[in-house]
Design a protein around this motif. Structure first.
Motif, short mmCIF file in Angstrom:
data_model
loop_
_atom_site.label_atom_id
_atom_site.label_comp_id
_atom_site.label_asym_id
_atom_site.label_seq_id
_atom_site.Cartn_x
_atom_site.Cartn_y
_atom_site.Cartn_z
N GLY A 135 -10.56 0.24 -10.58
CA GLY A 135 -10.80 1.36 -9.68
C GLY A 135 -9.70 1.51 -8.63
O GLY A 135 -9.84 2.28 -7.69
N ARG A 136 -8.62 0.77 -8.80
CA ARG A 136 -7.52 0.81 -7.83
C ARG A 136 -6.39 1.67 -8.39
O ARG A 136 -6.08 1.57 -9.58
CB ARG A 136 -6.96 -0.60 -7.58
N ARG A 137 -5.76 2.45 -7.55
CA ARG A 137 -4.64 3.24 -8.05
C ARG A 137 -3.41 2.33 -8.25
O ARG A 137 -3.31 1.26 -7.64
CB ARG A 137 -4.32 4.41 -7.13
N VAL A 138 -2.53 2.79 -9.11
CA VAL A 138 -1.32 2.02 -9.41
C VAL A 138 -0.14 2.64 -8.67
O VAL A 138 -0.06 3.86 -8.55
CB VAL A 138 -1.05 2.02 -10.94
N THR A 139 0.75 1.79 -8.17
CA THR A 139 2.00 2.28 -7.57
C THR A 139 3.11 2.12 -8.61
O THR A 139 3.20 1.08 -9.27
CB THR A 139 2.36 1.43 -6.33
N PHE A 140 3.91 3.16 -8.78
CA PHE A 140 5.09 3.02 -9.63
C PHE A 140 6.32 2.94 -8.74
O PHE A 140 6.53 3.80 -7.87
CB PHE A 140 5.21 4.21 -10.58
N GLU A 141 7.11 1.90 -8.98
CA GLU A 141 8.36 1.76 -8.22
C GLU A 141 9.49 2.35 -9.05
O GLU A 141 9.54 2.17 -10.28
CB GLU A 141 8.65 0.29 -7.94
N TYR A 142 10.39 3.02 -8.36
CA TYR A 142 11.48 3.71 -9.06
C TYR A 142 12.73 3.58 -8.21
O TYR A 142 12.85 4.20 -7.16
CB TYR A 142 11.07 5.17 -9.25
N ILE A 143 13.64 2.71 -8.65
CA ILE A 143 14.91 2.55 -7.95
C ILE A 143 15.73 3.80 -8.20
O ILE A 143 15.84 4.24 -9.35
CB ILE A 143 15.68 1.34 -8.49
N LEU A 144 16.31 4.36 -7.16
CA LEU A 144 17.17 5.53 -7.37
C LEU A 144 18.63 5.10 -7.48
O LEU A 144 19.19 4.50 -6.57
CB LEU A 144 17.00 6.52 -6.22
N LEU A 145 19.22 5.38 -8.64
CA LEU A 145 20.61 5.04 -8.94
C LEU A 145 21.36 6.36 -9.11
O LEU A 145 20.99 7.17 -9.98
CB LEU A 145 20.69 4.22 -10.23
N ALA A 164 1.80 -2.84 -8.47
CA ALA A 164 3.00 -2.00 -8.41
C ALA A 164 3.80 -2.27 -9.68
O ALA A 164 4.06 -3.43 -10.02
CB ALA A 164 3.82 -2.35 -7.17
N VAL A 165 4.14 -1.21 -10.38
CA VAL A 165 4.86 -1.37 -11.64
C VAL A 165 6.29 -0.86 -11.47
O VAL A 165 6.51 0.29 -11.07
CB VAL A 165 4.14 -0.61 -12.78
N SER A 166 7.25 -1.74 -11.75
CA SER A 166 8.66 -1.37 -11.64
C SER A 166 9.05 -0.52 -12.85
O SER A 166 9.37 -1.04 -13.90
CB SER A 166 9.53 -2.63 -11.57
N ILE A 180 -6.34 -13.39 4.20
CA ILE A 180 -5.65 -12.11 4.02
C ILE A 180 -6.44 -11.26 3.02
O ILE A 180 -6.79 -11.74 1.93
CB ILE A 180 -4.20 -12.34 3.55
N GLY A 181 -6.72 -10.03 3.39
CA GLY A 181 -7.54 -9.16 2.53
C GLY A 181 -6.85 -8.91 1.19
O GLY A 181 -5.63 -8.71 1.15
N GLN A 182 -7.61 -8.90 0.11
CA GLN A 182 -6.99 -8.64 -1.21
C GLN A 182 -6.29 -7.30 -1.24
O GLN A 182 -5.27 -7.13 -1.89
CB GLN A 182 -8.05 -8.69 -2.30
N ARG A 183 -6.86 -6.33 -0.54
CA ARG A 183 -6.26 -4.99 -0.56
C ARG A 183 -4.93 -4.94 0.17
O ARG A 183 -4.20 -3.96 0.07
CB ARG A 183 -7.23 -3.97 0.04
N ALA A 184 -4.65 -5.97 0.93
CA ALA A 184 -3.37 -6.04 1.63
C ALA A 184 -2.33 -6.82 0.82
O ALA A 184 -1.27 -7.16 1.32
CB ALA A 184 -3.58 -6.68 3.00
N ILE A 185 -2.68 -7.10 -0.43
CA ILE A 185 -1.77 -7.86 -1.30
C ILE A 185 -1.30 -6.95 -2.44
O ILE A 185 -2.12 -6.30 -3.08
CB ILE A 185 -2.47 -9.12 -1.87
N THR A 186 0.01 -6.90 -2.64
CA THR A 186 0.58 -6.08 -3.73
C THR A 186 1.32 -6.98 -4.70
O THR A 186 2.14 -7.80 -4.30
CB THR A 186 1.56 -5.04 -3.16
N LEU A 187 1.00 -6.81 -5.98
CA LEU A 187 1.71 -7.57 -7.01
C LEU A 187 2.63 -6.62 -7.74
O LEU A 187 2.19 -5.61 -8.29
CB LEU A 187 0.67 -8.20 -7.97
N SER A 188 3.92 -6.92 -7.72
CA SER A 188 4.90 -6.05 -8.37
C SER A 188 5.36 -6.68 -9.69
O SER A 188 5.72 -7.85 -9.73
CB SER A 188 6.10 -5.85 -7.44
N THR A 189 5.33 -5.88 -10.75
CA THR A 189 5.72 -6.39 -12.07
C THR A 189 6.58 -5.39 -12.81
O THR A 189 6.43 -4.18 -12.64
CB THR A 189 4.48 -6.70 -12.92
N VAL A 190 7.44 -5.92 -13.67
CA VAL A 190 8.22 -5.06 -14.52
C VAL A 190 7.39 -4.71 -15.77
O VAL A 190 7.74 -3.81 -16.53
CB VAL A 190 9.56 -5.77 -14.85
N GLY A 191 6.28 -5.42 -15.95
CA GLY A 191 5.38 -5.18 -17.08
C GLY A 191 5.67 -6.12 -18.24
O GLY A 191 6.79 -6.17 -18.74
#
Ligand code: SAH
Length: 357
Positions: free
Chosen positions: A258-268, A220-222, A191-202
């Protein structure tokens, strides 16, 4: 093929073979007095043919199979399987010590994504998260992460294309095993590394440590909140990790990888979905390579947050777009059944974490 025994650490006695590289498996077979090509066969049987026990590997002699039968490959068993009308399949997997973890297979036209767990339970205790309500038991080992992907792949009868570390647990608290699993999923499962996402709260300092591995995975940062006070209310660990420091570490991740970061934002609803929150959020994440993923809250029974209406979600999107933030909305798949992370396990068990044999 020849492999230097110094090139890779030897596999300790009775350590599961899943998650080990071709070089390590080759070392192991040669230590058993077998020719090196048996390593390649072992690798194929474990990763491609889904062998669950060494006894099943029929290309090996009966005598040798009997000798090594006690060495575990390290596969879980499916304790419970639940399929939603949209094709999403949730699995409750039983580990060899009886603990249960969740994995999810999410099919789309061109992809099969697996949502994997990195821990049994989670110590972060985020207020909106079902896993967080169940407490923490232990870290997963590398082979227990790789196993989840193989299990979904075998059940769907289709190659997995993408992986998200968005199941149970906080992957950066289990960095060594997670990085080991990423290596194996990439090199052994293909599986390509670019197809892997690691999500963390930090976790303070850990995004930097991940960056230093120079992987090509998506971080991906929560985030879930546009200011420190609100974030502390939702995420207890945020008290020890000021938002400014978290964002600084994300900058470093972008600079190092050199990779962009995704920010996750739960909408409450009413809590973090007002126009002023969109403005604050845009100010936090603006100015560097990033992307915002909005996740309308998936209700869990323990708390009474509300999911905003589609109109409010769209309003939030528009506010961000006006401020030139790259944004998308991610609805949880398989919502019909126990969709929020950790809910399936909580509902299936009277005694929360250990399953009967
Ligand atoms: N510990 C990691 C990964 C596990 S959670 C992390 O926090 O990122 C994966 C994602 O699902 C996170 O963004 C998390 O905040 C989100 N999530 C958890 N509970 C949710 C819920 N009830 N509704 C919507 N998203 C949820």
């Amino acid at each position: 093929m020849t492999v230097s025994s110094q090139a890779s650490p030897a596999i300790a006695a009775a350590e599961p073979l899943l998650g080990q590289s071709l070089a390590q498996l080759t070392d192991w077979v040669t230590q058993q007095g077998q020719p090196a090509y048996r390593g390649k066969q072992l690798h194929q049987w474990i990763y491609e043919k889904g062998a669950r026990r060494l006894e099943d590997i029929t290309v090996f002699s009966k005598a040798w199979r009997a000798e090594i039968a006690h060495v575990p490959i390290g596969r879980s068993t499916v304790h419970f399987r639940s399929e939603a009308p949209d094709g999403t399949v949730k699995y409750l997997l039983r580990l060899t010590d009886g603990h249960l973890i969740e994995a999810v297979g999410i099919p789309t036209a061109k992809r099969l994504t697996v949502c994997v767990s990195s821990q049994v339970g989670c110590p972060m205790a985020c207020d909106f998260c079902a896993t967080g309500k169940g407490g923490f038991l232990r870290n997963l080992a590398t082979h227990e992460i790789v196993d989840q992907v193989l299990t979904v792949q075998e059940d769907f009868g289709e190659r997995v294309s993408n992986i998200v570390f968005m199941g149970m647990g906080e992957p950066l608290l289990n960095l060594e095993a997670v990085v080991g699993a990423i290596r194996s999923l990439n090199q052994d499962v293909g599986i390509g590394q670019r197809a892997i996402t690691l999500s963390t709260v930090g976790i303070p300092g850990h995004i930097r440590r991940l960056a230093e591995h120079h992987l090509q995975v998506t971080l991906a940062v929560s985030l879930h909140a546009s200011n420190q006070a609100l974030r502390e209310r939702l995420i207890p660990s945020a008290r020890r990790y000021p938002l400014a420091d978290l964002i600084d570490e994300c900058y470093e991740y972008v600079n190092i990888t050199g990779r962009r970061v995704t920010f996750e934002y739960i909408l409450l609803a009413e809590l973090n979905d007002l126009p002023k929150h969109a403005a604050e959020l845009a100010a936090q994440v603006g100015g560097f390579q990033s992307h915002v993923n909005l996740i309308p809250y998936n209700p869990i029974s323990e708390v009474d947050y509300q999911r905003p209406s589609d109109r409010r979600v769209q309003g939030f999107v528009d506010e961000l777009k006006r401020r030139h933030v790259a944004v998308s909305v991610r609805y949880s798949r398989g919502l019909e059944k126990d969709a929020a992370c950790g809910q399936l396990r909580a509902q299936r068990l009277e005694e929360p974490v250990i399953a009967p044999a």
